[in-house]
Design a protein around this motif. Structure first.
Motif, PDB file in Angstrom:
ATOM      1  N   LEU A 168       6.242   9.633  -3.894  1.00  0.00           N
ATOM      2  CA  LEU A 168       6.230   8.223  -4.266  1.00  0.00           C
ATOM      3  C   LEU A 168       5.552   7.989  -5.622  1.00  0.00           C
ATOM      4  CD1 LEU A 168       5.456   6.632  -0.793  1.00  0.00           C
ATOM      5  CD2 LEU A 168       7.475   6.122  -2.211  1.00  0.00           C
ATOM      6  N   GLU A 169       4.577   8.828  -5.940  1.00  0.00           N
ATOM      7  CA  GLU A 169       3.834   8.651  -7.196  1.00  0.00           C
ATOM      8  C   GLU A 169       4.215   9.700  -8.246  1.00  0.00           C
ATOM      9  OE1 GLU A 169      -0.246   8.403  -5.670  1.00  0.00           O
ATOM     10  OE2 GLU A 169      -0.103   6.233  -6.032  1.00  0.00           O
ATOM     11  N   ARG A 170       5.382  10.297  -8.094  1.00  0.00           N
ATOM     12  CA  ARG A 170       5.814  11.366  -9.000  1.00  0.00           C
ATOM     13  C   ARG A 170       5.927  10.898 -10.453  1.00  0.00           C
ATOM     14  NH1 ARG A 170       9.690   9.000  -6.396  1.00  0.00           N
ATOM     15  NH2 ARG A 170      11.767   8.637  -7.255  1.00  0.00           N
ATOM     16  N   ASP A 171       6.194   9.617 -10.675  1.00  0.00           N
ATOM     17  CA  ASP A 171       6.293   9.086 -12.034  1.00  0.00           C
ATOM     18  C   ASP A 171       5.029   8.337 -12.443  1.00  0.00           C
ATOM     19  OD1 ASP A 171       8.915  10.066 -12.355  1.00  0.00           O
ATOM     20  OD2 ASP A 171       9.742   8.302 -11.341  1.00  0.00           O
ATOM     21  N   GLY A 172       3.981   8.489 -11.656  1.00  0.00           N
ATOM     22  CA  GLY A 172       2.722   7.817 -11.956  1.00  0.00           C
ATOM     23  C   GLY A 172       2.316   6.896 -10.822  1.00  0.00           C
ATOM     24  N   PRO A 173       1.094   6.428 -10.881  1.00  0.00           N
ATOM     25  CA  PRO A 173       0.582   5.551  -9.820  1.00  0.00           C
ATOM     26  C   PRO A 173       1.396   4.267  -9.696  1.00  0.00           C
ATOM     27  CG  PRO A 173      -1.197   6.306 -11.244  1.00  0.00           C
ATOM     28  CD  PRO A 173       0.097   6.701 -11.902  1.00  0.00           C
ATOM     29  N   ARG A 174       1.536   3.795  -8.459  1.00  0.00           N
ATOM     30  CA  ARG A 174       2.178   2.507  -8.192  1.00  0.00           C
ATOM     31  C   ARG A 174       1.659   1.984  -6.862  1.00  0.00           C
ATOM     32  NH1 ARG A 174       8.450   3.287  -6.406  1.00  0.00           N
ATOM     33  NH2 ARG A 174       8.274   5.203  -5.238  1.00  0.00           N
ATOM     34  N   THR A 175       1.904   0.718  -6.606  1.00  0.00           N
ATOM     35  CA  THR A 175       1.473   0.117  -5.353  1.00  0.00           C
ATOM     36  C   THR A 175       2.290   0.719  -4.217  1.00  0.00           C
ATOM     37  OG1 THR A 175       0.863  -1.926  -6.473  1.00  0.00           O
ATOM     38  CG2 THR A 175       1.207  -2.054  -4.086  1.00  0.00           C
ATOM     39  N   LEU A 176       1.584   1.100  -3.151  1.00  0.00           N
ATOM     40  CA  LEU A 176       2.216   1.705  -1.983  1.00  0.00           C
ATOM     41  C   LEU A 176       1.947   0.846  -0.756  1.00  0.00           C
ATOM     42  CD1 LEU A 176       1.303   5.450  -2.583  1.00  0.00           C
ATOM     43  CD2 LEU A 176       3.387   4.228  -3.254  1.00  0.00           C
ATOM     44  N   TRP A 177       2.922   0.828   0.157  1.00  0.00           N
ATOM     45  CA  TRP A 177       2.884  -0.015   1.351  1.00  0.00           C
ATOM     46  C   TRP A 177       3.204   0.811   2.589  1.00  0.00           C
ATOM     47  CZ3 TRP A 177       2.072  -5.359   0.686  1.00  0.00           C
ATOM     48  CH2 TRP A 177       2.133  -5.824  -0.631  1.00  0.00           C
ATOM     49  N   ILE A 178       2.682   0.351   3.720  1.00  0.00           N
ATOM     50  CA  ILE A 178       2.974   0.963   5.021  1.00  0.00           C
ATOM     51  C   ILE A 178       2.979  -0.148   6.066  1.00  0.00           C
ATOM     52  CG2 ILE A 178       2.165   2.549   6.825  1.00  0.00           C
ATOM     53  CD1 ILE A 178       0.667   4.097   4.629  1.00  0.00           C
ATOM     54  N   GLY A 179       3.937  -0.110   6.987  1.00  0.00           N
ATOM     55  CA  GLY A 179       3.919  -0.970   8.159  1.00  0.00           C
ATOM     56  C   GLY A 179       3.439  -0.146   9.340  1.00  0.00           C
ATOM     57  N   VAL A 180       2.512  -0.687  10.122  1.00  0.00           N
ATOM     58  CA  VAL A 180       1.953   0.058  11.261  1.00  0.00           C
ATOM     59  C   VAL A 180       1.736  -0.901  12.426  1.00  0.00           C
ATOM     60  CG1 VAL A 180      -0.448  -0.196  10.468  1.00  0.00           C
ATOM     61  CG2 VAL A 180       0.150   1.710  11.962  1.00  0.00           C
ATOM     62  N   TRP A 181       2.021  -0.426  13.625  1.00  0.00           N
ATOM     63  CA  TRP A 181       1.834  -1.230  14.835  1.00  0.00           C
ATOM     64  C   TRP A 181       0.374  -1.655  14.938  1.00  0.00           C
ATOM     65  CZ3 TRP A 181       0.970   0.806  20.332  1.00  0.00           C
ATOM     66  CH2 TRP A 181       1.089  -0.241  21.273  1.00  0.00           C
ATOM     67  N   SER A 182       0.153  -2.905  15.261  1.00  0.00           N
ATOM     68  CA  SER A 182      -1.197  -3.461  15.313  1.00  0.00           C
ATOM     69  C   SER A 182      -2.097  -2.763  16.329  1.00  0.00           C
ATOM     70  CB  SER A 182      -1.142  -4.960  15.618  1.00  0.00           C
ATOM     71  OG  SER A 182      -0.543  -5.186  16.883  1.00  0.00           O
ATOM     72  N   GLN A 183      -1.513  -2.107  17.321  1.00  0.00           N
ATOM     73  CA  GLN A 183      -2.314  -1.420  18.334  1.00  0.00           C
ATOM     74  C   GLN A 183      -2.493   0.069  18.060  1.00  0.00           C
ATOM     75  OE1 GLN A 183      -3.881  -3.311  20.717  1.00  0.00           O
ATOM     76  NE2 GLN A 183      -3.002  -4.869  19.376  1.00  0.00           N
ATOM     77  N   ASN A 184      -1.918   0.563  16.971  1.00  0.00           N
ATOM     78  CA  ASN A 184      -2.035   1.983  16.636  1.00  0.00           C
ATOM     79  C   ASN A 184      -3.295   2.193  15.798  1.00  0.00           C
ATOM     80  OD1 ASN A 184      -1.747   4.652  15.925  1.00  0.00           O
ATOM     81  ND2 ASN A 184       0.454   4.496  15.499  1.00  0.00           N
ATOM     82  N   LEU A 185      -4.418   2.189  16.487  1.00  0.00           N
ATOM     83  CA  LEU A 185      -5.713   2.235  15.805  1.00  0.00           C
ATOM     84  C   LEU A 185      -5.954   3.553  15.081  1.00  0.00           C
ATOM     85  CD1 LEU A 185      -7.865   0.458  18.540  1.00  0.00           C
ATOM     86  CD2 LEU A 185      -6.641  -0.544  16.599  1.00  0.00           C
ATOM     87  N   GLY A 186      -5.482   4.641  15.663  1.00  0.00           N
ATOM     88  CA  GLY A 186      -5.646   5.943  15.015  1.00  0.00           C
ATOM     89  C   GLY A 186      -4.937   5.990  13.673  1.00  0.00           C
ATOM     90  N   ALA A 187      -3.702   5.507  13.629  1.00  0.00           N
ATOM     91  CA  ALA A 187      -2.956   5.484  12.366  1.00  0.00           C
ATOM     92  C   ALA A 187      -3.640   4.564  11.363  1.00  0.00           C
ATOM     93  CB  ALA A 187      -1.518   5.044  12.610  1.00  0.00           C
ATOM     94  N   GLN A 188      -4.136   3.430  11.830  1.00  0.00           N
ATOM     95  CA  GLN A 188      -4.814   2.500  10.917  1.00  0.00           C
ATOM     96  C   GLN A 188      -6.048   3.148  10.294  1.00  0.00           C
ATOM     97  OE1 GLN A 188      -5.380  -1.382  12.805  1.00  0.00           O
ATOM     98  NE2 GLN A 188      -3.558  -0.940  14.011  1.00  0.00           N
ATOM     99  N   ARG A 189      -6.820   3.881  11.105  1.00  0.00           N
ATOM    100  CA  ARG A 189      -8.001   4.576  10.565  1.00  0.00           C
ATOM    101  C   ARG A 189      -7.577   5.641   9.551  1.00  0.00           C
ATOM    102  NH1 ARG A 189      -9.641   4.013  15.976  1.00  0.00           N
ATOM    103  NH2 ARG A 189      -8.910   6.112  16.470  1.00  0.00           N
ATOM    104  N   PHE A 190      -6.516   6.392   9.867  1.00  0.00           N
ATOM    105  CA  PHE A 190      -6.011   7.425   8.963  1.00  0.00           C
ATOM    106  C   PHE A 190      -5.624   6.808   7.625  1.00  0.00           C
ATOM    107  CE2 PHE A 190      -2.388   9.689   7.157  1.00  0.00           C
ATOM    108  CZ  PHE A 190      -2.897  10.971   7.027  1.00  0.00           C
TER     109      PHE A 190
END
Length: 174
Positions: free
Chosen positions: A119-141
């Motif tokens: 995603l950042e191969r051409d340089g830094p850019r804003t990155l986004w992720i959608g995650v289930w509100s109850q997936n606490l482990g993924a949110q911490r990661f």
């Protein structure tokens, strides 16, 4: 047990279709009525849809393989999340799944890093992720990697509407 990560190609559409459905069911299948789940799987992970994604230059998918058998995957591309601050050129981690029996070995983190590097191969850019509100482990990661909760949306599977969080990480300095 030989684990490797490789970039998927259009020839992997069938494998990706099966793996994506299997990992989604293993992770979230218990949340949905069976008819809704089956419709979602047929629509979202159809082989022809996976082939289109794999052939498109704006998207990339990586497979985690154990002795040649796909056991995890990550997908990335342009951001499609419903947030008013999404801009053209922003990237999104679309999927990150590893089958349960191959988790906790650091391979999910390696898949994640492969996607971020691409995603950042051409340089830094804003990155986004959608995650289930109850997936606490993924949110911490994701928080450990600089992503912050900036919005909410509904992820629809049939008659079920899951409360999802939208996470964002601003561009990092190179």
């Amino acid at each position: 047990m030989g684990l490797v990560i490789r970039r998927a190609t259009p020839a992997d559409a069938q494998v990706l279709s099966q793996l994506a459905a299997r990992t989604f069911v293993e992770t979230f299948g218990h949340l949905y009525p069976d008819a809704d789940l089956q419709h979602f799987l047929r629509d979202s992970y159809a082989v022809d849809k996976q082939a289109l994604i794999l052939a498109h230059p704006d998207y990339a998918v990586w497979l985690l393989e154990c002795d040649g058998v796909a056991v995890g995957h990550a997908a990335a591309g342009p951001c499609g999340l419903p947030h008013p601050q999404v801009r053209p050129g922003d990237g999104e981690l679309k999927r990150l799944y590893v089958l349960r029996e191959h988790q906790s070995g650091g391979w999910g983190g390696r898949l994640f890093q492969a996607a971020l590097d691409w995603l950042e191969r051409d340089g830094p850019r804003t990155l986004w992720i959608g995650v289930w509100s109850q997936n606490l482990g993924a949110q911490r990661f994701y928080a450990r990697h600089g992503f912050e909760h900036v919005g909410d949306y509904e992820f629809v599977v049939g008659t079920t509407r899951d409360h999802e969080f939208i996470l964002r990480r601003p561009p990092h300095a190179a």
